[in-house]
Design an enzyme around this catalytic site. Structure first.
Site, PDB file in Angstrom:
ATOM      1  N   ASP A  87       3.005  -7.488  -9.496  1.00 23.24           N
ATOM      2  CA  ASP A  87       3.517  -7.388  -8.134  1.00 23.24           C
ATOM      3  C   ASP A  87       4.378  -8.612  -7.796  1.00 23.24           C
ATOM      4  O   ASP A  87       5.205  -9.012  -8.614  1.00 23.24           O
ATOM      5  CB  ASP A  87       2.351  -7.200  -7.160  1.00 23.24           C
ATOM      6  CG  ASP A  87       2.780  -6.572  -5.855  1.00 23.24           C
ATOM      7  OD1 ASP A  87       2.802  -5.331  -5.772  1.00 23.24           O
ATOM      8  OD2 ASP A  87       3.106  -7.319  -4.921  1.00 23.24           O
ATOM      9  N   TYR A 213       7.411 -11.976   2.274  1.00 18.62           N
ATOM     10  CA  TYR A 213       8.546 -11.132   1.899  1.00 18.62           C
ATOM     11  C   TYR A 213       9.863 -11.714   2.407  1.00 18.62           C
ATOM     12  O   TYR A 213      10.905 -11.559   1.770  1.00 18.62           O
ATOM     13  CB  TYR A 213       8.344  -9.721   2.454  1.00 18.62           C
ATOM     14  CG  TYR A 213       7.424  -8.869   1.614  1.00 18.62           C
ATOM     15  CD1 TYR A 213       7.909  -7.769   0.920  1.00 18.62           C
ATOM     16  CD2 TYR A 213       6.065  -9.158   1.510  1.00 18.62           C
ATOM     17  CE1 TYR A 213       7.074  -6.976   0.150  1.00 18.62           C
ATOM     18  CE2 TYR A 213       5.218  -8.382   0.747  1.00 18.62           C
ATOM     19  CZ  TYR A 213       5.726  -7.294   0.065  1.00 18.62           C
ATOM     20  OH  TYR A 213       4.894  -6.518  -0.705  1.00 18.62           O
ATOM     21  N   HIS A 274      -0.160   0.993 -10.251  1.00 20.56           N
ATOM     22  CA  HIS A 274       0.456  -0.308 -10.004  1.00 20.56           C
ATOM     23  C   HIS A 274      -0.477  -1.478 -10.301  1.00 20.56           C
ATOM     24  O   HIS A 274      -0.019  -2.568 -10.623  1.00 20.56           O
ATOM     25  CB  HIS A 274       0.919  -0.370  -8.548  1.00 20.56           C
ATOM     26  CG  HIS A 274       1.693  -1.605  -8.212  1.00 20.56           C
ATOM     27  ND1 HIS A 274       2.685  -2.112  -9.027  1.00 20.56           N
ATOM     28  CD2 HIS A 274       1.621  -2.452  -7.153  1.00 20.56           C
ATOM     29  CE1 HIS A 274       3.190  -3.205  -8.484  1.00 20.56           C
ATOM     30  NE2 HIS A 274       2.559  -3.435  -7.349  1.00 20.56           N
TER      31      HIS A 274
END
Length: 300
Positions: A87, A213, A274
């Site tokens: 990730d 982010y 994931h």
């Protein structure tokens, strides 16, 4: 995953000298039986996640974190180590193999993004791309067109979003679950797992981790120079998830992966999602051990 969390970064050190990261949510007894017999493990929370305080100033993106984590390893006495990422930890790892390459003996990851180049798209338009390449481009486009909205909000309006999420633990859990469910290849997380993950985001506060982010997804975040650090990539399918159009998003073509890496190990799994360290822990550990075992045999 909708919101990066405490599971994203970890390090293990084979024989007490080489760190390599893994997913810290794995059961302690499982780790004891498999990884801890061979590796020292250092599992730092990224700033703003879990028990790690949020940054007090801007600028702590993946390149800065690459240098910060290397400084941490040096303080702990590890001059040479390996890393395992997933990730957003992958972005840090990709900068570590450039910014602090002399410290890294190998980089193992279960996540890799290889954006199609203009040339790749020309070949696809002409019908000259391989079946694998065409499937990857289709899933890549579908992901960013239909499933990337959460990241855009995190990057552009982290405070506005966090004011809403910070008002409701259940709302935070729902936000986290939405993307987690999309990418988990049909794996059903238990209520205990979901609540624990949400709690580890709630402890520092949603803004602390949403804002990551904003720091990470700058225009140059993926301008990785080619690296000579030995790299291992294991890919895990998403085809059993609820959105079939993104089923091949995790299957970056091997030749495209080689554009920025010194790829020495590559394994492709039809399923796993994931976070395969949770969904397929036995196979995940096997990939990690095989990659670093090969480096050890080669005298890394």
């Amino acid at each position: 995953m909708a919101i990066p969390n405490h599971k994203l970064r970890a390090f293990e050190f084979p024989d007490g000298s080489y760190p390599q990261p893994f997913n810290v949510e794995l059961d302690d007894s499982f780790l004891e039986m498999t990884l801890r017999k061979s590796f020292d493990i250092v599992a730092p929370d990224l700033p703003g996640f879990g028990l790690s305080p949020a940054p007090k100033q801007s600028g702590l993106g993946p390149r800065a974190l690459a240098r910060a984590l290397d400084a941490l390893m040096l303080q702990l006495g590890y001059e040479k180590y390996g890393i395992v990422t997933t990730d957003i930890g992958w972005f840090i790892g990709m900068w570590m193999v450039n910014e602090v390459k002399d410290s890294i003996i190998g980089h193992m990851t279960d996540f890799f993004i290889a954006p199609p180049t203009p040339g790749d798209r020309v070949l696809q338009a002409k019908g000259e791309a391989s079946t694998e390449e065409s499937a990857y481009i289709a899933s890549y486009d579908s992901w960013f067109e239909s499933h990337w909205a959460y990241a855009t909000v995190h990057a552009q309006k982290p405070l506005a979003l966090s004011q809403a999420l910070g008002d409701s633990p259940v709302g935070l859990l729902g936000w986290y679950w939405d993307v987690n469910n999309s990418t988990s290849d049909g794996y059903e997380y238990s209520f205990e797992q979901l609540i624990t993950d949400a709690m580890m985001l709630w402890i520092p506060g949603p803004y602390a981790n949403c804002r990551a982010y904003l720091e990470f997804f700058k225009p140059d975040v993926m301008d990785f120079p080619p690296s000579r650090v030995p790299t291992g990539v294991s890919e895990w399918g998403w085809s059993k998830g609820p959105f079939s159009k993104i089923g091949d998003f995790a299957f970056a073509p091997m030749e495209w992966v080689k554009r920025t890496t010194n790829l020495v190990y590559f394994n492709k799994h039809d399923e796993g999602g994931h976070f395969p360290a949770i969904c397929q822990p036995d196979l995940w550990v096997q990939d990690v051990r095989t990659f670093f075992g090969q480096l050890r045999e080669a005298g890394a």
